[in-house]
Design an enzyme around this catalytic site. Structure first.
Site, mmCIF file in Angstrom:
data_model
loop_
_atom_site.group_PDB
_atom_site.id
_atom_site.type_symbol
_atom_site.label_atom_id
_atom_site.label_comp_id
_atom_site.label_asym_id
_atom_site.label_seq_id
_atom_site.Cartn_x
_atom_site.Cartn_y
_atom_site.Cartn_z
ATOM 1 N N TYR A 141 -8.948 3.447 -12.866
ATOM 2 C CA TYR A 141 -8.594 3.827 -11.742
ATOM 3 C C TYR A 141 -8.644 5.456 -11.649
ATOM 4 O O TYR A 141 -8.376 5.969 -10.644
ATOM 5 C CB TYR A 141 -7.381 3.620 -11.245
ATOM 6 C CG TYR A 141 -7.147 2.049 -11.152
ATOM 7 C CD1 TYR A 141 -7.947 1.012 -10.491
ATOM 8 C CD2 TYR A 141 -6.063 1.461 -11.816
ATOM 9 C CE1 TYR A 141 -7.651 -0.449 -10.394
ATOM 10 C CE2 TYR A 141 -5.666 0.181 -11.942
ATOM 11 C CZ TYR A 141 -6.593 -0.760 -11.140
ATOM 12 O OH TYR A 141 -5.952 -2.161 -11.024
ATOM 13 N N ARG A 167 -4.676 2.463 -16.597
ATOM 14 C CA ARG A 167 -4.776 2.990 -15.333
ATOM 15 C C ARG A 167 -5.648 4.151 -15.189
ATOM 16 O O ARG A 167 -6.432 4.496 -14.437
ATOM 17 C CB ARG A 167 -3.575 3.263 -14.395
ATOM 18 C CG ARG A 167 -2.920 1.970 -14.123
ATOM 19 C CD ARG A 167 -1.544 2.060 -13.383
ATOM 20 N NE ARG A 167 -1.972 2.404 -12.029
ATOM 21 C CZ ARG A 167 -1.863 3.515 -11.602
ATOM 22 N NH1 ARG A 167 -1.333 4.865 -12.248
ATOM 23 N NH2 ARG A 167 -2.142 3.706 -10.200
ATOM 24 N N TYR A 195 1.814 -1.942 -13.040
ATOM 25 C CA TYR A 195 0.309 -2.193 -13.945
ATOM 26 C C TYR A 195 0.188 -1.399 -15.093
ATOM 27 O O TYR A 195 -0.958 -1.047 -15.336
ATOM 28 C CB TYR A 195 -0.655 -1.648 -12.647
ATOM 29 C CG TYR A 195 -0.707 -2.251 -11.259
ATOM 30 C CD1 TYR A 195 -0.574 -3.486 -10.999
ATOM 31 C CD2 TYR A 195 0.028 -1.432 -10.182
ATOM 32 C CE1 TYR A 195 -0.354 -4.142 -9.908
ATOM 33 C CE2 TYR A 195 0.327 -2.084 -9.111
ATOM 34 C CZ TYR A 195 0.251 -3.266 -8.914
ATOM 35 O OH TYR A 195 0.334 -3.996 -7.595
ATOM 36 N N GLU A 212 5.373 -6.258 1.272
ATOM 37 C CA GLU A 212 4.999 -6.679 -0.235
ATOM 38 C C GLU A 212 4.938 -5.433 -1.258
ATOM 39 O O GLU A 212 3.951 -5.156 -1.809
ATOM 40 C CB GLU A 212 3.986 -7.593 -0.159
ATOM 41 C CG GLU A 212 3.724 -8.559 0.578
ATOM 42 C CD GLU A 212 2.550 -9.340 0.739
ATOM 43 O OE1 GLU A 212 1.500 -8.856 0.348
ATOM 44 O OE2 GLU A 212 2.506 -10.520 1.039
ATOM 45 N N PRO A 213 6.128 -4.602 -1.191
ATOM 46 C CA PRO A 213 5.890 -3.406 -2.166
ATOM 47 C C PRO A 213 5.790 -3.854 -3.544
ATOM 48 O O PRO A 213 6.600 -4.787 -3.955
ATOM 49 C CB PRO A 213 6.942 -2.608 -2.022
ATOM 50 C CG PRO A 213 8.123 -3.649 -1.362
ATOM 51 C CD PRO A 213 7.341 -4.511 -0.621
ATOM 52 N N GLY A 222 0.793 -1.244 -0.176
ATOM 53 C CA GLY A 222 0.066 -0.039 0.088
ATOM 54 C C GLY A 222 1.096 1.226 0.143
ATOM 55 O O GLY A 222 0.510 2.411 0.223
ATOM 56 N N CYS A 281 -11.305 2.456 -30.389
ATOM 57 C CA CYS A 281 -12.999 2.883 -30.617
ATOM 58 C C CYS A 281 -13.709 2.525 -29.534
ATOM 59 O O CYS A 281 -14.504 1.585 -29.393
ATOM 60 C CB CYS A 281 -13.147 2.210 -31.852
ATOM 61 S SG CYS A 281 -12.344 2.792 -33.160
ATOM 62 N N GLU A 282 -13.458 3.324 -28.521
ATOM 63 C CA GLU A 282 -14.293 3.391 -27.314
ATOM 64 C C GLU A 282 -13.612 4.838 -26.617
ATOM 65 O O GLU A 282 -12.379 4.938 -26.847
ATOM 66 C CB GLU A 282 -14.032 2.208 -26.373
ATOM 67 C CG GLU A 282 -15.196 2.056 -25.238
ATOM 68 C CD GLU A 282 -14.921 0.724 -24.446
ATOM 69 O OE1 GLU A 282 -15.241 0.732 -23.562
ATOM 70 O OE2 GLU A 282 -14.812 -0.182 -25.157
HETATM 71 C C1 LIG Z 1 -1.198 -5.981 -5.318
HETATM 72 C C2 LIG Z 1 -0.502 -6.516 -4.170
HETATM 73 C C3 LIG Z 1 0.534 -6.033 -3.467
HETATM 74 C C4 LIG Z 1 1.227 -4.767 -4.135
HETATM 75 O O1 LIG Z 1 0.547 -3.455 -3.982
HETATM 76 P P1 LIG Z 1 1.108 -2.278 -4.438
HETATM 77 O O2 LIG Z 1 0.184 -1.065 -4.377
HETATM 78 O O3 LIG Z 1 1.497 -2.404 -5.846
HETATM 79 O O4 LIG Z 1 2.466 -2.089 -3.702
HETATM 80 C C5 LIG Z 1 0.887 -6.415 -2.148
HETATM 81 N N1 LIG Z 1 0.408 -7.553 -1.714
HETATM 82 C C6 LIG Z 1 -0.814 -8.305 -2.456
HETATM 83 C C7 LIG Z 1 -1.102 -9.587 -1.551
HETATM 84 C C8 LIG Z 1 -1.319 -7.680 -3.583
HETATM 85 O O5 LIG Z 1 -2.350 -8.352 -3.979
#
Ligand SMILES: *Cc1c(COP(=O)(O)O)cnc(C)c1O
Length: 418
Positions: A320, A316, A374, A277-278, A236, A346-347
């Protein structure tokens, strides 16, 4: 005197090797054509080192592969010493192929069947289970023969966009913290060995206190899991997409987290590794997406720049409401004008509304910044358009790491029966 001079020259030489300039991007567009994704390797390294410098030694980082899975990127990140978080069995296989040993891979799927989890077991990777049904099936079949993680949904709402928030009450992710008793029941009756607790509440969280709130919940939970060796806080981490935005302050976060963890260890005498988990934090800023302005179209209300790409290459903005800085590399000092930048799908296919960009002429090269995460990964062949090429700029040199699709790729899996 001479030393200083030599050192300055050395520093300059290193700087040229480690930076990537807009001139480099112009050269890459010329050599490999557009549209093309360009990733700057040393920028990934700098982000990784920012993290490792901010947290204690007992903190580990698992790159969330789904942000960008080109094998070369995975290998590069593996060589930096990072670990890997995978959401599908194929990401696990890519990770192994890229050289990650199985103990440095965590498999965090959502809504997969037991068969896919068993495939992951065969690869000996860490496994994270995120629903009671599979937890029970797994426990009944394997008991304590294979240690697992459990993904908790702590119901913290945080982050940029509802679509990317995973902690809210309606989210399909994780096992609700309110089901703790149920998890315990399954654990005791099937003898499950739960060695890790995991949470991941979403993306784009800049408030460090949200992570601390999450950590507190996890530390509270720890008392229910006697075999706990790992607490995984997910990700996050925010990166700045717009001028004026800031990155998650990982330095402050590192300090606060370390203090909380140290206190917990002192009070309870327990010990565990802390994982994060970045995804986008590592690769977003490394990525530059280069396109060509095909058409300048003046309507009654708007000046459109139509480029040789579309949301099939970078979804994105449409998906988003994401903001990417767009610059004109061909005319960086021209007068600024206001444009709406669109694709050729074409959208309705808008990359940016009412953007000030240095005057654009047809044929000019535009760059989307912060396109590493992404971007390519979510690309498709919609409109029978070809997926772009990918280039890795490393050590001052450009390497093609994926060739552009060609027409044959559109037909590859089709079977003609007429
Ligand atoms: C997508 C995801 C992340 C990475 O999120 P970021 O916002 O790209 O840092 C980490 N852990 C899990 C389980 C995810 O699904």
């Amino acid at each position: 005197m001479f030393f200083t001079f030599a050192n300055a020259r050395l520093a300059r030489a290193q700087k040229t090797a480690l930076t990537m300039t807009d001139k480099d991007l112009l050269g890459i567009a010329q050599e490999f054509g557009t549209p093309v994704y360009v990733y700057h390797a040393e920028s990934i390294k700098a982000q990784y080192e920012k993290l490792t410098a901010s947290f204690g030694e007992k903190t580990k980082f698992f790159y969330a592969a789904k942000a960008l899975t080109n094998l070369n990127i995975l290998k590069y990140i593996q060589q930096l010493g990072a670990n890997l978080d995978c959401v599908s069995i194929h990401e696990v296989r890519l990770g192994l192929k890229a050289g990650f040993p199985s103990e440095r891979i965590l498999f965090t799927p959502n809504c997969v069947d037991l068969a896919e989890i068993e495939e992951a077991m065969a690869h000996r990777v860490h496994i994270n289970i995120d629903n009671i049904s599979i937890l029970e099936q797994f426990g009944t079949k394997y008991g304590d023969r294979y240690p697992i993680f459990v993904r908790i949904n702590p119901h913290i709402f945080a982050g940029g966009n509802y679509k990317i928030s995973t902690g809210h009450i309606d989210s399909k992710f994780g096992i609700s913290i309110h089901q703790l008793r149920h998890i315990e029941r399954v654990m005791k009756s099937t003898n499950l060995n739960i060695e890790g607790l995991h949470m991941h509440t979403g993306s784009e969280i800049k408030d460090t206190d949200v992570f601390l709130q999450g950590l507190e919940i996890m530390l509270d939970l720890a008392q229910h899991f006697p075999n706990l060796k790992y607490i995984d806080m997910g990700s996050g981490f925010k990166v700045p997409y717009q001028e004026g935005e800031v990155e998650t302050d990982v330095k402050t976060l590192g300090k606060k987290v370390s203090a909380a963890v140290d206190q917990f260890k002192k009070e309870t005498g327990r010990d565990f590794e802390l994982w994060f988990e970045p995804g986008k934090f590592l690769v977003s800023q490394s990525g530059h997406f280069l396109v060509k302005a095909n058409v300048i179209k003046q309507t009654t209300a708007t000046v459109f720049v139509g480029v040789n790409s579309g949301f099939n290459h970078l979804i994105r903005p449409m998906f988003y409401d994401a903001y990417h800085v767009i610059e004109n590399l061909s005319n960086p000092h021209g007068p600024e004008r206001i444009y709406t930048v669109v694709g050729h799908i074409c959208e309705t296919d808008t990359f940016a509304w009412d953007r000030k960009i240095n005057e654009v002429k047809e044929g000019d090269l535009l760059v989307f910044r912060n396109a590493g995460a992404y971007g390519f990964e979510m690309s498709s062949n919609f409109n029978s358009r070809l997926k772009p090429a990918e280039v890795l700029f490393m050590d001052g040199k450009a390497h093609l790491i994926r060739k552009r699709d060609d027409f044959e790729d559109l037909l590859r899996n089709q079977i003609e029966v007429l």
